[in-house]
Design a protein around this motif. Sequence first.
Motif, short mmCIF file in Angstrom:
data_model
loop_
_atom_site.label_atom_id
_atom_site.label_comp_id
_atom_site.label_asym_id
_atom_site.label_seq_id
_atom_site.Cartn_x
_atom_site.Cartn_y
_atom_site.Cartn_z
N LYS A 22 0.82 -1.20 0.00
CA LYS A 22 0.00 0.00 0.00
C LYS A 22 0.86 1.27 0.00
O LYS A 22 1.99 1.28 0.47
N ASP A 23 0.26 2.33 -0.52
CA ASP A 23 0.98 3.59 -0.68
C ASP A 23 1.41 4.21 0.64
O ASP A 23 2.41 4.94 0.69
N ASP A 24 0.65 3.98 1.73
CA ASP A 24 1.05 4.58 3.01
C ASP A 24 2.38 3.99 3.49
O ASP A 24 3.24 4.71 3.99
N MET A 25 2.56 2.68 3.30
CA MET A 25 3.83 2.05 3.67
C MET A 25 4.95 2.56 2.78
O MET A 25 6.07 2.83 3.26
N LEU A 26 4.67 2.69 1.50
CA LEU A 26 5.68 3.18 0.57
C LEU A 26 6.06 4.63 0.89
O LEU A 26 7.23 5.01 0.78
N ALA A 27 5.08 5.44 1.28
CA ALA A 27 5.35 6.84 1.62
C ALA A 27 6.26 6.94 2.83
O ALA A 27 7.19 7.76 2.85
N ALA A 28 6.00 6.13 3.86
CA ALA A 28 6.84 6.15 5.05
C ALA A 28 8.26 5.72 4.71
O ALA A 28 9.24 6.35 5.14
N PHE A 29 8.39 4.66 3.91
CA PHE A 29 9.70 4.14 3.52
C PHE A 29 10.47 5.16 2.68
O PHE A 29 11.64 5.45 2.95
N ARG A 61 0.24 17.79 -8.88
CA ARG A 61 -0.58 18.08 -7.69
C ARG A 61 -0.02 17.42 -6.45
O ARG A 61 0.11 18.06 -5.39
N HIS A 62 0.32 16.15 -6.55
CA HIS A 62 0.88 15.45 -5.39
C HIS A 62 2.29 15.94 -5.06
O HIS A 62 2.70 15.91 -3.90
N PHE A 63 3.00 16.39 -6.06
CA PHE A 63 4.34 16.97 -5.84
C PHE A 63 4.23 18.23 -4.98
O PHE A 63 5.02 18.43 -4.05
N ILE A 64 3.25 19.08 -5.27
CA ILE A 64 3.03 20.29 -4.47
C ILE A 64 2.64 19.92 -3.04
O ILE A 64 3.09 20.56 -2.07
N LEU A 65 1.82 18.90 -2.89
CA LEU A 65 1.45 18.43 -1.55
C LEU A 65 2.67 17.94 -0.78
O LEU A 65 2.80 18.18 0.43
N TYR A 66 3.57 17.26 -1.48
CA TYR A 66 4.81 16.80 -0.85
C TYR A 66 5.64 17.97 -0.34
O TYR A 66 6.11 17.97 0.81
N ILE A 67 5.83 19.00 -1.18
CA ILE A 67 6.61 20.17 -0.78
C ILE A 67 5.96 20.85 0.42
O ILE A 67 6.64 21.25 1.38
N ALA A 68 4.63 21.00 0.38
CA ALA A 68 3.92 21.64 1.49
C ALA A 68 4.09 20.85 2.78
O ALA A 68 4.28 21.43 3.86
N TYR A 69 4.02 19.52 2.69
CA TYR A 69 4.18 18.68 3.87
C TYR A 69 5.58 18.85 4.46
O TYR A 69 5.75 18.97 5.68
N ILE A 70 6.60 18.84 3.60
CA ILE A 70 7.98 18.96 4.07
C ILE A 70 8.20 20.29 4.76
O ILE A 70 8.81 20.36 5.84
N ILE A 71 7.71 21.37 4.17
CA ILE A 71 7.89 22.69 4.78
C ILE A 71 7.17 22.76 6.12
O ILE A 71 7.72 23.25 7.12
N PHE A 85 -1.64 7.24 -4.74
CA PHE A 85 -0.88 8.48 -4.57
C PHE A 85 0.31 8.52 -5.52
O PHE A 85 0.67 9.56 -6.03
N PHE A 86 0.94 7.36 -5.74
CA PHE A 86 2.13 7.29 -6.59
C PHE A 86 1.79 6.80 -7.99
O PHE A 86 0.82 6.06 -8.19
N LYS A 87 2.60 7.23 -8.97
CA LYS A 87 2.45 6.80 -10.36
C LYS A 87 3.79 6.27 -10.85
O LYS A 87 4.53 6.95 -11.55
N PHE A 88 4.07 5.03 -10.48
CA PHE A 88 5.39 4.47 -10.77
C PHE A 88 5.56 4.10 -12.24
O PHE A 88 6.70 3.88 -12.68
N THR A 89 4.50 4.02 -12.99
CA THR A 89 4.61 3.59 -14.38
C THR A 89 5.40 4.60 -15.22
O THR A 89 5.96 4.23 -16.27
N ALA A 90 5.49 5.84 -14.77
CA ALA A 90 6.20 6.86 -15.54
C ALA A 90 7.70 6.88 -15.26
O ALA A 90 8.44 7.62 -15.90
N PHE A 91 8.15 6.06 -14.31
CA PHE A 91 9.57 6.10 -13.93
C PHE A 91 10.35 5.02 -14.65
O PHE A 91 9.97 3.85 -14.65
#
Length: 296
Positions: free
Chosen positions: A89-96, A273-283, A146-152
């Motif tokens: 699940k994405d929550d585990m991947l996000a923490a990792f 959109r999720h990239f902006i959320l990531y930056i906001a969370y980090i700040i 939350f993640f879109k790994f197919t583009a990587f």
Amino acid sequence: MVKREFIYLWYYFSVQMEQIFGYWALGIVLGSVISVFAKDKIHSIFYIISEKKLGVLGLITASLLGIVSPLCMYGTIPIAASFSQKGVKDDMLAAFMTSSILLNPQLLVYSGALGSTVLAARFIICLLCGIGAGLCIRYFYQGRKFFKFTAFKPAAGRDTDPNLLLRLLKNIGRNIKATGGFFLMGVLLSALFQRYVPADLFANLFQGQKGFGVLMAATIGVPLYACGGGTIPLLQQWMTSGMSLGAASAFMITGPATKITNLGALKIVLGFRHFILYIAYIIFFSLLAGMVIECL
């Protein structure tokens, strides 16, 4: 005059090198050993715990494993993509992934040069940042990806030599090549700072208004952070000159989290959109962590 200034700079440079070179060298070796001999085991453990319904404990474990994983972000994302394909699940991947961005075994050893208090603070805030990212995904993105790994498109692996000793030596060489220049530049900048920037001026800047100091440290972490090994000498000198632990903690979050290579990889798998959320969370987290430490 020029000769005298060179002697002064060389003195500061050599003192700084003597203080932290051992931590840098040990971090290089330890990170390479983990990469060659323990990386696959770490990832296997992560997959096993992801299959168990452990609640917050699972996120804690995932964040811990992200810290001990020696891979850079471009190495972590392919691993995370494979886990996602297996149903993690994405929550585990996000923490990792979040804790992996912020800290790794090499940087943890480097941070020992800053003292046990800073080392402990860095470990705890990076661990909590990873857990917090996992909780945000768990509760705000239930049932949604939350993640879109197919583009990587990952680069080819380089730890492929069948001879483990040669693989280890090659890994050490790559780590030295990747971090050595930044490390030397950090020591040189630290020497220049120590020689030409008055300690009282810096202390007043960061200690006059603690909240402002945390905000400033979080802000300068964005453009100044290029490599963990290179920022340790600067942080050491800044803290000696008056930077508070709270301000340093904010810098240690925004710095690696907004490192340009990490942002490039994350933009691919997050989307705008999720990239902006990531930056906001980090700040937000960096400011929160810094202010909480300031109040302790």
